[in-house]
Design an enzyme around this catalytic site. Structure first.
Site, PDB file in Angstrom:
ATOM      1  N   HIS A  14      -4.087   9.211   7.424  1.00 15.73           N
ATOM      2  CA  HIS A  14      -2.928   8.405   6.978  1.00 15.73           C
ATOM      3  C   HIS A  14      -1.654   9.222   7.192  1.00 15.73           C
ATOM      4  O   HIS A  14      -1.399  10.178   6.451  1.00 15.73           O
ATOM      5  CB  HIS A  14      -3.096   8.053   5.500  1.00 15.73           C
ATOM      6  CG  HIS A  14      -2.017   7.174   4.954  1.00 15.73           C
ATOM      7  ND1 HIS A  14      -2.279   6.065   4.194  1.00 15.73           N
ATOM      8  CD2 HIS A  14      -0.663   7.227   5.049  1.00 15.73           C
ATOM      9  CE1 HIS A  14      -1.151   5.474   3.847  1.00 15.73           C
ATOM     10  NE2 HIS A  14      -0.138   6.174   4.355  1.00 15.73           N
ATOM     11  N   HIS A  16       2.712   9.013   8.506  1.00 16.51           N
ATOM     12  CA  HIS A  16       3.907   8.329   9.033  1.00 16.51           C
ATOM     13  C   HIS A  16       4.614   9.303   9.961  1.00 16.51           C
ATOM     14  O   HIS A  16       5.053  10.370   9.504  1.00 16.51           O
ATOM     15  CB  HIS A  16       4.851   7.936   7.896  1.00 16.51           C
ATOM     16  CG  HIS A  16       4.203   7.048   6.868  1.00 16.51           C
ATOM     17  ND1 HIS A  16       4.304   5.679   6.916  1.00 16.51           N
ATOM     18  CD2 HIS A  16       3.420   7.343   5.801  1.00 16.51           C
ATOM     19  CE1 HIS A  16       3.618   5.166   5.897  1.00 16.51           C
ATOM     20  NE2 HIS A  16       3.069   6.141   5.217  1.00 16.51           N
ATOM     21  N   ARG A  18       7.102   8.029  12.137  1.00 19.77           N
ATOM     22  CA  ARG A  18       8.423   7.425  12.423  1.00 19.77           C
ATOM     23  C   ARG A  18       8.646   7.229  13.930  1.00 19.77           C
ATOM     24  O   ARG A  18       7.711   7.216  14.706  1.00 19.77           O
ATOM     25  CB  ARG A  18       9.566   8.251  11.811  1.00 19.77           C
ATOM     26  CG  ARG A  18       9.352   8.719  10.385  1.00 19.77           C
ATOM     27  CD  ARG A  18       9.164   7.571   9.415  1.00 19.77           C
ATOM     28  NE  ARG A  18       9.256   8.036   8.028  1.00 19.77           N
ATOM     29  CZ  ARG A  18       8.718   7.425   6.999  1.00 19.77           C
ATOM     30  NH1 ARG A  18       8.016   6.309   7.146  1.00 19.77           N
ATOM     31  NH2 ARG A  18       8.864   7.900   5.777  1.00 19.77           N
ATOM     32  N   ASN A  42       4.710   1.107   9.530  1.00 18.44           N
ATOM     33  CA  ASN A  42       5.881   0.577   8.824  1.00 18.44           C
ATOM     34  C   ASN A  42       7.208   1.045   9.428  1.00 18.44           C
ATOM     35  O   ASN A  42       8.021   1.672   8.777  1.00 18.44           O
ATOM     36  CB  ASN A  42       5.815   0.894   7.323  1.00 18.44           C
ATOM     37  CG  ASN A  42       5.749   2.378   7.018  1.00 18.44           C
ATOM     38  OD1 ASN A  42       5.246   3.161   7.812  1.00 18.44           O
ATOM     39  ND2 ASN A  42       6.260   2.769   5.868  1.00 18.44           N
ATOM     40  N   HIS A 138      -2.686  -0.442   0.944  1.00 18.83           N
ATOM     41  CA  HIS A 138      -1.769   0.198  -0.004  1.00 18.83           C
ATOM     42  C   HIS A 138      -1.965  -0.533  -1.333  1.00 18.83           C
ATOM     43  O   HIS A 138      -1.578  -1.692  -1.466  1.00 18.83           O
ATOM     44  CB  HIS A 138      -0.320   0.066   0.493  1.00 18.83           C
ATOM     45  CG  HIS A 138       0.676   0.728  -0.409  1.00 18.83           C
ATOM     46  ND1 HIS A 138       1.395   1.834  -0.031  1.00 18.83           N
ATOM     47  CD2 HIS A 138       1.064   0.453  -1.679  1.00 18.83           C
ATOM     48  CE1 HIS A 138       2.186   2.212  -1.036  1.00 18.83           C
ATOM     49  NE2 HIS A 138       2.013   1.381  -2.047  1.00 18.83           N
ATOM     50  N   HIS A 176      -4.316   6.638  -0.070  1.00 16.42           N
ATOM     51  CA  HIS A 176      -3.635   7.541  -1.027  1.00 16.42           C
ATOM     52  C   HIS A 176      -4.037   7.286  -2.478  1.00 16.42           C
ATOM     53  O   HIS A 176      -3.222   6.886  -3.312  1.00 16.42           O
ATOM     54  CB  HIS A 176      -2.115   7.497  -0.869  1.00 16.42           C
ATOM     55  CG  HIS A 176      -1.502   6.161  -0.523  1.00 16.42           C
ATOM     56  ND1 HIS A 176      -1.717   5.034  -1.274  1.00 16.42           N
ATOM     57  CD2 HIS A 176      -0.689   5.784   0.490  1.00 16.42           C
ATOM     58  CE1 HIS A 176      -1.049   4.036  -0.733  1.00 16.42           C
ATOM     59  NE2 HIS A 176      -0.426   4.457   0.337  1.00 16.42           N
ATOM     60  N   ASP A 248      -0.540  11.170   4.121  1.00 20.16           N
ATOM     61  CA  ASP A 248       0.600  10.300   3.808  1.00 20.16           C
ATOM     62  C   ASP A 248       1.914  11.051   3.987  1.00 20.16           C
ATOM     63  O   ASP A 248       2.885  10.793   3.271  1.00 20.16           O
ATOM     64  CB  ASP A 248       0.502   9.692   2.401  1.00 20.16           C
ATOM     65  CG  ASP A 248       1.390   8.445   2.256  1.00 20.16           C
ATOM     66  OD1 ASP A 248       1.899   7.948   3.283  1.00 20.16           O
ATOM     67  OD2 ASP A 248       1.576   7.992   1.119  1.00 20.16           O
ATOM     68  N   HIS A 252      11.623  11.677   5.066  1.00 20.22           N
ATOM     69  CA  HIS A 252      12.928  11.022   4.923  1.00 20.22           C
ATOM     70  C   HIS A 252      13.967  12.130   4.966  1.00 20.22           C
ATOM     71  O   HIS A 252      13.713  13.240   4.481  1.00 20.22           O
ATOM     72  CB  HIS A 252      13.034  10.306   3.572  1.00 20.22           C
ATOM     73  CG  HIS A 252      12.138   9.117   3.433  1.00 20.22           C
ATOM     74  ND1 HIS A 252      12.446   7.877   3.961  1.00 20.22           N
ATOM     75  CD2 HIS A 252      10.935   8.978   2.841  1.00 20.22           C
ATOM     76  CE1 HIS A 252      11.474   7.030   3.674  1.00 20.22           C
ATOM     77  NE2 HIS A 252      10.538   7.667   3.005  1.00 20.22           N
ATOM     78  N   ALA A 264      11.114   6.810  -1.043  1.00 17.08           N
ATOM     79  CA  ALA A 264       9.781   7.266  -1.450  1.00 17.08           C
ATOM     80  C   ALA A 264       9.081   7.935  -0.280  1.00 17.08           C
ATOM     81  O   ALA A 264       9.008   7.364   0.811  1.00 17.08           O
ATOM     82  CB  ALA A 264       8.954   6.075  -1.944  1.00 17.08           C
TER      83      ALA A 264
HETATM   84  O1  DOR Z   1       5.904   7.235  -0.550  1.00 15.83           O
HETATM   85  C1  DOR Z   1       5.637   6.526   0.401  1.00 15.83           C
HETATM   86  N1  DOR Z   1       6.336   6.608   1.547  1.00 15.83           N
HETATM   87  N2  DOR Z   1       4.638   5.656   0.303  1.00 15.83           N
HETATM   88  C2  DOR Z   1       4.390   4.761   1.270  1.00 15.83           C
HETATM   89  O2  DOR Z   1       3.470   4.004   1.132  1.00 15.83           O
HETATM   90  C3  DOR Z   1       5.266   4.672   2.465  1.00 15.83           C
HETATM   91  C4  DOR Z   1       5.900   5.953   2.723  1.00 15.83           C
HETATM   92  C5  DOR Z   1       7.000   5.867   3.754  1.00 15.83           C
HETATM   93  O3  DOR Z   1       6.800   5.254   4.793  1.00 15.83           O
HETATM   94  O4  DOR Z   1       8.061   6.471   3.524  1.00 15.83           O
HETATM   95 ZN    ZN Z   2       1.766   5.886   3.682  1.00 14.85          ZN
END
Ligand code: DOR
Ligand code: ZN
Length: 350
Positions: A14, A16, A18, A42, A138, A176, A248, A252, A264
């Site tokens: 899992h 991200h 980007r 996402n 999720h 997660h 996960d 950011h 988040a």
């Molecule tokens: O904290 C999180 N950030 N939880 C998620 O499910 C998505 C993720 C994000 O893409 O920033």
């Molecule tokens: Zn995630």
């Protein structure tokens, strides 16, 4: 005595990564030690078709080739009304789509793009079960009345349980895991797997809140109680085969993490493996590391061992970078610097 161990290359179930400059800055960290990683869809717009999944996969490969030519990412597509069965079927058969991800609308970053309850997708989920596509979930109730620390348990009871019972042949991953209740759900249903992040294993809601809100620890699902964290860590230390490593890692910018509404996500890709190694070392359970970060996932996905192994060495504290630069105006804070100061990971030459 020096602590030194070797483990198979890791699979991160899992992550991200980007797009754009952020992708180029963060994806190489994942690619260094991983044979594969399940990449979340996402983005804006979301990855929700064969074509977008294929293009995204190729883009990730192009920015990770130089660090690890063996890294072969897998793409999860976003479950929304835009996802078409025939397209999913063809993309899955071609190897460009690896799984389907469900986000409750509004639960987290860029999750306002889904629509409808999980139950509303039953016909598509039934087809997924018959072609063998795994559903990644999720699990968080978005009912505003539900306490934020109860949201995982409530989603499992109110939404996932019915689908789990309706479709016993569907492979499901509870992503997660953040609570003992989530772990119980995974353990008590066949064809149900769970992923666990380094930060839900190491940190709890006291770390998030008790000495002042720590924006870099804010994620969804939120860090939960010490008891929940303990249950997850015990399961990993005991070698629970139904859970595997899913970082996960969710970068950011510092600006977004310090904005009035805090984004988040915890960015842990640089030191995810070191964090887990140090935790298991402290627990006297380093022999469980290879199962958690590698072997447990092989069974769930029917995979062979990876083409390379890693060596981990524990040593005195060394300096580690606290941020990763994306461009001259943007940087991201890294999770797990302190435990990472004890570890060096390297690839074992074949
Ligand atoms: O904290 C999180 N950030 N939880 C998620 O499910 C998505 C993720 C994000 O893409 O920033
Ligand atoms: Zn995630």
């Amino acid at each position: 005595v020096e602590v030194r161990l070797s483990i198979p290359a890791v699979d991160d179930w899992h992550v991200h990564v980007r797009d754009g400059a952020m992708l180029r800055a963060v994806a190489p960290f994942t690619a260094r030690w991983c044979r594969t990683a399940m990449v979340m869809p996402n983005l804006r717009p979301p990855i929700d078709s064969w074509q977008s999944a294929r293009a995204y996969r190729e883009e990730i490969i192009s920015v990770t080739q130089s660090v690890n030519p063996d890294f072969s990412p897998r793409i999860a597509v976003y479950l929304s009304p835009a996802l078409e069965l025939e397209d999913l079927r063809a993309g899955f058969a071609a190897g460009d789509i690896a799984a389907v991800k469900f986000y409750p609308a509004g639960a987290t970053t860029n999750s306002d793009q889904g629509m409808g309850s999980l139950q509303s997708y039953l016909p598509l989920l039934e087809e997924m079960a018959s072609i063998g596509v795994r559903l990644l979930v999720h699990c968080e109730s978005t009912d505003p009345e539900v306490d934020i620390f109860d949201r995982e348990a409530r989603f499992l009871d109110d939404e996932l349980l019915a689908v789990r019972q309706e479709l016993p042949d569907l492979d499901i991953t509870v992503e997660h895991l953040s609570t003992a209740a989530g772990l119980d759900f995974v353990r008590s249903h066949p064809r149900t797997h769970g992923t666990v992040t380094p930060h839900h294993l190491r940190s709890d809601r006291n770390d998030l809140l008790a000495s002042g809100m720590q924006p870099d620890l804010f994620c969804k699902p939120v860090l939960n109680s010490a008891r929940d964290r303990r249950a997850l860590l015990d399961a990993v230390c005991e070698g629970e085969p139904r859970v595997s490593f899913g970082t996960d890692s969710a970068p950011h910018s510092m600006a977004a993490k310090r904005a009035e509404t805090i984004a988040a996500g915890v960015f842990n890709a640089p030191f995810a493996l070191e964090v887990v190694a140090e935790l298991l070392h402290q627990e006297g359970a380093l022999d469980a590391l290879g199962g958690f970060v590698a072997r447990n996932g092989w069974a769930a996905y029917g995979m062979d061992p990876p083409p390379f192994d890693l060596e981990l060495v524990r040593h005195d504290r060394a300096e580690r970078p606290r941020t990763v630069d994306v461009d001259e105006h943007t940087s991201v804070v890294v999770y797990g610097v302190e435990p990472a100061r004890h570890w060096t990971v390297s690839r074992i030459p074949q």
